[in-house]
Enzyme design. Structure first.
Site, PDB file in Angstrom:
ATOM      1  N   ARG A  45       0.995  -1.303  -0.176  1.00 13.74           N
ATOM      2  CA  ARG A  45       0.062   0.053  -0.133  1.00 13.74           C
ATOM      3  C   ARG A  45       0.731   1.282  -0.068  1.00 13.74           C
ATOM      4  O   ARG A  45       0.299   2.375  -0.254  1.00 13.74           O
ATOM      5  CB  ARG A  45      -0.844  -0.013   1.169  1.00 13.74           C
ATOM      6  CG  ARG A  45      -1.968   1.036   1.107  1.00 13.74           C
ATOM      7  CD  ARG A  45      -3.304   1.054   2.186  1.00 13.74           C
ATOM      8  NE  ARG A  45      -3.323   0.053   3.177  1.00 13.74           N
ATOM      9  CZ  ARG A  45      -2.908   0.197   4.233  1.00 13.74           C
ATOM     10  NH1 ARG A  45      -2.064   1.574   4.730  1.00 13.74           N
ATOM     11  NH2 ARG A  45      -2.622  -0.802   5.278  1.00 13.74           N
ATOM     12  N   TYR A  96     -16.254  17.837 -15.199  1.00 14.15           N
ATOM     13  CA  TYR A  96     -16.648  16.352 -15.107  1.00 14.15           C
ATOM     14  C   TYR A  96     -17.583  16.128 -13.994  1.00 14.15           C
ATOM     15  O   TYR A  96     -17.353  16.523 -12.940  1.00 14.15           O
ATOM     16  CB  TYR A  96     -15.348  15.508 -14.870  1.00 14.15           C
ATOM     17  CG  TYR A  96     -15.458  13.996 -14.702  1.00 14.15           C
ATOM     18  CD1 TYR A  96     -15.922  13.401 -15.925  1.00 14.15           C
ATOM     19  CD2 TYR A  96     -15.378  13.571 -13.641  1.00 14.15           C
ATOM     20  CE1 TYR A  96     -16.048  12.002 -15.764  1.00 14.15           C
ATOM     21  CE2 TYR A  96     -15.822  11.963 -13.473  1.00 14.15           C
ATOM     22  CZ  TYR A  96     -16.148  11.215 -14.622  1.00 14.15           C
ATOM     23  OH  TYR A  96     -16.457  10.011 -14.622  1.00 14.15           O
ATOM     24  N   ASP A 167      -7.388  20.067 -13.607  1.00  9.33           N
ATOM     25  CA  ASP A 167      -7.795  18.791 -14.163  1.00  9.33           C
ATOM     26  C   ASP A 167      -7.022  18.969 -15.601  1.00  9.33           C
ATOM     27  O   ASP A 167      -8.101  19.474 -16.613  1.00  9.33           O
ATOM     28  CB  ASP A 167      -9.059  18.485 -13.945  1.00  9.33           C
ATOM     29  CG  ASP A 167      -9.418  16.959 -14.520  1.00  9.33           C
ATOM     30  OD1 ASP A 167      -9.029  16.399 -15.522  1.00  9.33           O
ATOM     31  OD2 ASP A 167     -10.340  16.377 -13.948  1.00  9.33           O
ATOM     32  N   LYS A 192      -7.901   7.931 -19.543  1.00  4.49           N
ATOM     33  CA  LYS A 192      -8.278   8.389 -20.931  1.00  4.49           C
ATOM     34  C   LYS A 192      -7.032   8.508 -21.570  1.00  4.49           C
ATOM     35  O   LYS A 192      -6.524   7.329 -22.028  1.00  4.49           O
ATOM     36  CB  LYS A 192      -8.864   9.808 -20.607  1.00  4.49           C
ATOM     37  CG  LYS A 192      -9.938   9.993 -19.318  1.00  4.49           C
ATOM     38  CD  LYS A 192     -11.391   9.280 -19.854  1.00  4.49           C
ATOM     39  CE  LYS A 192     -11.954   9.007 -18.580  1.00  4.49           C
ATOM     40  NZ  LYS A 192     -12.670  10.179 -17.922  1.00  4.49           N
TER      41      LYS A 192
END
Ligand SMILES: *Cc1c(COP(=O)(O)O)cnc(C)c1O
Length: 355
Positions: A45, A96, A167, A192
């Site tokens: 982790r 978004y 973003d 994307k």
């Protein structure tokens, strides 16, 4: 690798193993939940070499230090976790959906005041930044493709003591580097264009300062929104070809945008002049737009974007999509197929829908 090399070179050369005899050219995928004790990482982790290679490339391209997350929204959520309980957040009036939903959730819980502005209006952004804690930008916006003057917004935010977040999913660091323009943090849906093959979900944050990097790393370690090593490996494999994919898709997107502007069934073309995304508004409203979607053969009807395959979607089919998005808006994600094939398919569907 040299820092004087252009980004199109560094996207290929950065984040590689040392050039030792018989060393692999690519960082292998490392499946490990735990490591032998005594090292710096210790547990799965906290770190994984497959994330590190991807982060090295993204950090290099954006000019900061990157952290990979399980998804673009996990990355956004980590950034919003930096907010104090009485935060004032400036956000786009169209962006978004998931990011706006996270902000609305926070506002509904009484943990933030939301100031939504048209992000292509620099004066409105600057005015809203006054007294704000964070200025969240997305440029170009999804799906209206509005473009922000990031340098002006970041200057206004800094003067107000606010953190600027951009973003950068639609532009990618090959077309726009927000940290160089004064932003503090960059967020990506790596899902994307960066990964580019519609086969994984992954996100990233790139921090412009060590302080923000440490705080986000601490959040990831504690909250555990980590990517799988296979996703990180595939994302980096996809990222290696970003420059050629982007060049091809951008050329086609510009060509389609200019042809669409002359099409009688198209009432508006939204193309920022760069990038691979183009949104159009179709004569005849939602019904005619749905016919276009049903009438294409090559274009894929699906949500998401940025893959090698061209796809389209009427965004208002989602009930929570912003009302600033027209009912007839069709978002086109241009891929790398032959431009004339794409045009013939789309033009045919537009004609059939308006007949
Ligand atoms: C898809 C997208 C996101 C969310 O990313 P996921 O990887 O799907 O979680 C965030 N911002 C923009 C602009 C997006 O297109």
């Amino acid at each position: 690798m040299s820092s004087t090399d252009s980004p199109a070179t560094r996207v290929v050369t950065a984040g590689r193993p040392d050039r030792a005899a018989d060393a692999p050219l690519n960082e292998p995928v490392t499946f490990a939940s735990t490591y032998h004790a005594g090292g710096e990482v210790g547990y799965g982790r906290y770190g994984n070499p497959s994330w590190t290679a991807l982060e090295t490339v993204l950090g290099d391209l954006e000019g900061g230090r990157a952290l990979a997350f399980a998804s673009g929204l996990a990355a956004s959520s980590a950034v919003l976790s930096l907010l104090p309980e009485d935060a004032v957040v400036v956000a786009p009036d169209c962006a978004y959906l998931g990011v706006l939903d996270q902000l609305r959730e926070r506002a509904a819980q009484g943990r933030a005041t939301l100031r939504q502005v048209p992000v292509d209006d620099a004066a409105a952004v600057a005015a809203a930044a006054d007294g704000a804690t964070m200025v969240w930008l997305e440029s170009p916006t999804n799906p209206n493709l509005d473009v922000t003057d990031i340098a002006a917004a970041a200057t206004a935010a800094r003067a107000a003591g606010a953190v600027t977040v951009v973003d950068n999913t639609f532009a990618t660091p090959l077309l726009q580097r927000p940290l160089e323009l004064g932003a503090d943090l960059v967020v990506h849906s790596v899902t994307k264009l960066l990964a580019g093959h519609s086969d994984l979900v992954l996100g990233a944050v790139v921090a412009g300062s060590d302080d923000l990097y440490q705080r986000l790393d601490a959040h990831r370690r504690l909250h555990g929104s980590i990517p799988g090593p296979m996703e990180a490996y595939l994302a980096l494999r996809g990222l290696r070809t970003l420059s050629v994919r982007l060049e091809k898709a951008q050329t086609t997107a510009a060509l389609l945008a200019s042809r669409l502007a002359g099409h009688p069934a198209v009432t508006k073309v939204r193309y920022p002049g760069f990038g691979t995304m183009c949104s159009i508004e179709v004569a005849g409203g939602a019904a005619a737009t749905d016919k276009v979607v049903a009438g294409v053969r090559l274009w894929v009807h699906s949500t998401s974007l940025g893959g090698v395959e061209s796809s389209l979607e009427r965004r208002r089919r989602w009930p929570t999509e912003s009302p600033t998005v027209d009912e007839s808006l069709l978002r086109l994600s241009v891929g790398i197929e032959d431009a004339d094939d794409l045009w013939a398919d789309l033009a045919g569907a537009l004609e059939a829908a308006s007949a």
